[in-house]
Design an enzyme around this catalytic site. Structure first.
Site, mmCIF file in Angstrom:
data_model
loop_
_atom_site.group_PDB
_atom_site.id
_atom_site.type_symbol
_atom_site.label_atom_id
_atom_site.label_comp_id
_atom_site.label_asym_id
_atom_site.label_seq_id
_atom_site.Cartn_x
_atom_site.Cartn_y
_atom_site.Cartn_z
ATOM 1 N N CYS A 144 -0.466 4.071 2.213
ATOM 2 C CA CYS A 144 -0.245 3.847 3.644
ATOM 3 C C CYS A 144 1.199 4.114 4.050
ATOM 4 O O CYS A 144 1.459 4.701 5.105
ATOM 5 C CB CYS A 144 -0.595 2.401 4.006
ATOM 6 S SG CYS A 144 -2.214 1.843 3.453
ATOM 7 N N ASP A 145 2.150 3.667 3.228
ATOM 8 C CA ASP A 145 3.542 3.583 3.677
ATOM 9 C C ASP A 145 4.537 4.439 2.901
ATOM 10 O O ASP A 145 5.707 4.498 3.269
ATOM 11 C CB ASP A 145 4.007 2.123 3.608
ATOM 12 C CG ASP A 145 3.180 1.210 4.495
ATOM 13 O OD1 ASP A 145 2.705 1.695 5.530
ATOM 14 O OD2 ASP A 145 3.010 0.029 4.153
ATOM 15 N N CYS A 161 0.836 -1.207 0.000
ATOM 16 C CA CYS A 161 0.000 0.000 0.000
ATOM 17 C C CYS A 161 0.872 1.260 0.000
ATOM 18 O O CYS A 161 1.411 1.653 1.042
ATOM 19 C CB CYS A 161 -0.927 0.006 1.216
ATOM 20 S SG CYS A 161 -2.006 1.448 1.295
#
Length: 322
Positions: free
Chosen positions: A136-137, A133
């Site tokens: 997300c990261d 992701c």
């Protein structure tokens, strides 16, 4: 017979449980015997969930959600669903332990699973440089050299997004042409930070405690070489966990469960779906949680309509009347 059973224990399932429990529906959450908390249990720091300006560890966030659901009266069952019978007015849920639970309504929130490469080092370094992701990261890879695996629109979108943070982004693809749409290809090709590695597949993810590189295998010659990296994003697709409802609920063309507009209502009355299992596009913890809210409210309204129509009340009330 229960009023509501929630299948799944990710952000959608636990949020649905919080709302349903506060509505005095006393939901039973079938949380899985081994994967309680969903995909966030495999995530380290989550910085984009509202209300946590300093970030929160994925497992800690899911533990807090579970505690909140239990505080309001949700029952958590650490078991697996092996079979569903959703057709009738009474929904039957068969568990791996052998028991059968019955309810007037069901919320199906089993999420989705990212497709893996299934190579050495992938699982061990998940959350330590290996990610599925970018949204997300990506923030954690400022000024680092990273790679994205894949050749579709998702891979091009993730690679382009990651150039906001990384100093260089390799796109590793097992063929010499992309599956992505032309506009997504053109956008990626025009980005100076992106370099394509053609006819290559990952044979191993390298590193002890964090990603240090990958071993690439040429899909034409079979030769291998190492590529130094600090991060690896895998974008080869994901699969909604819908196997339990195949042949019962209508599915969307993407393979997710079809719902009515912005609601959580499925093709069977009394069955609601939430989270990644209905979402082929966003797949974020916060959107899953919002979807769980919708499912709980829809289920609450449905159960109220049954009571208004003179349907049988839950078993406990029947016993009192008897």
């Amino acid at each position: 017979m229960r009023q509501l059973i929630i299948i799944g224990s990710g952000p959608a399932g636990f949020t649905a449980a919080i709302y349903a429990a506060r509505a005095n529906l006393q939901p039973l959450v079938i949380a899985s015997s081994v994967e309680v908390g969903g995909e966030l249990m495999n995530t380290t720091e989550v910085e984009n969930f509202p209300g946590f300006p300093e970030g929160v560890m994925g497992p800690d966030l899911m533990q807090k959600m579970q505690e909140q659901a239990e505080k309001f009266g949700a029952e958590i069952r650490y078991d697996d669903v092996t079979e569903l019978d959703l057709a009738g007015a009474v929904k039957k849920v068969t568990l791996g332990s052998g028991g059968v639970e019955e309810a007037e309504a069901v919320v199906f929130a089993t999420g989705s699973a990212y497709r893996k490469l299934n190579v050495l080092g992938e699982d061990r370094l998940s959350g330590h440089g290996v990610s599925w992701c970018a949204t997300c990261d990506g923030f954690f890879f400022r000024e680092k050299e990273i790679a994205v695996v894949g050749g579709g629109d998702s891979a091009m979108e993730e690679a382009t997004f990651l150039t906001k943070f990384a100093s260089k982004v390799y796109v590793i693809h097992r063929r010499d042409s992309l599956k992505a749409s032309k506009i997504m290809q053109d956008r990626a090709r025009a980005n100076d930070k992106i370099e394509f590695v053609w006819n290559a597949e990952i044979a191993e993810v390298l590193g002890e405690s964090e990603v240090e590189g990958v071993t690439l295998r040429d899909t034409v010659t079979g030769q291998t070489r190492d590529l130094a990296l600090q991060g690896l994003f895998i974008a080869i697709g994901n699969d909604p966990r819908t196997h339990l409802v195949h042949g019962q609920l209508d599915l969307a063309p993407e393979g997710t469960i079809a719902v009515d507009g912005r609601s959580s209502r499925t093709s069977i009355r009394g069955v609601f779906a939430a989270g990644d299992v209905i979402d082929p596009s966003y797949r974020q913890a916060v959107t899953a949680a919002a979807s769980g809210t919708v499912a709980a409210l829809d289920a609450e309204h449905y159960l109220a309509s049954l009571a208004d129509a003179g349907q049988p009340e839950p078993a406990e009330d029947q016993l009192v009347e008897a």
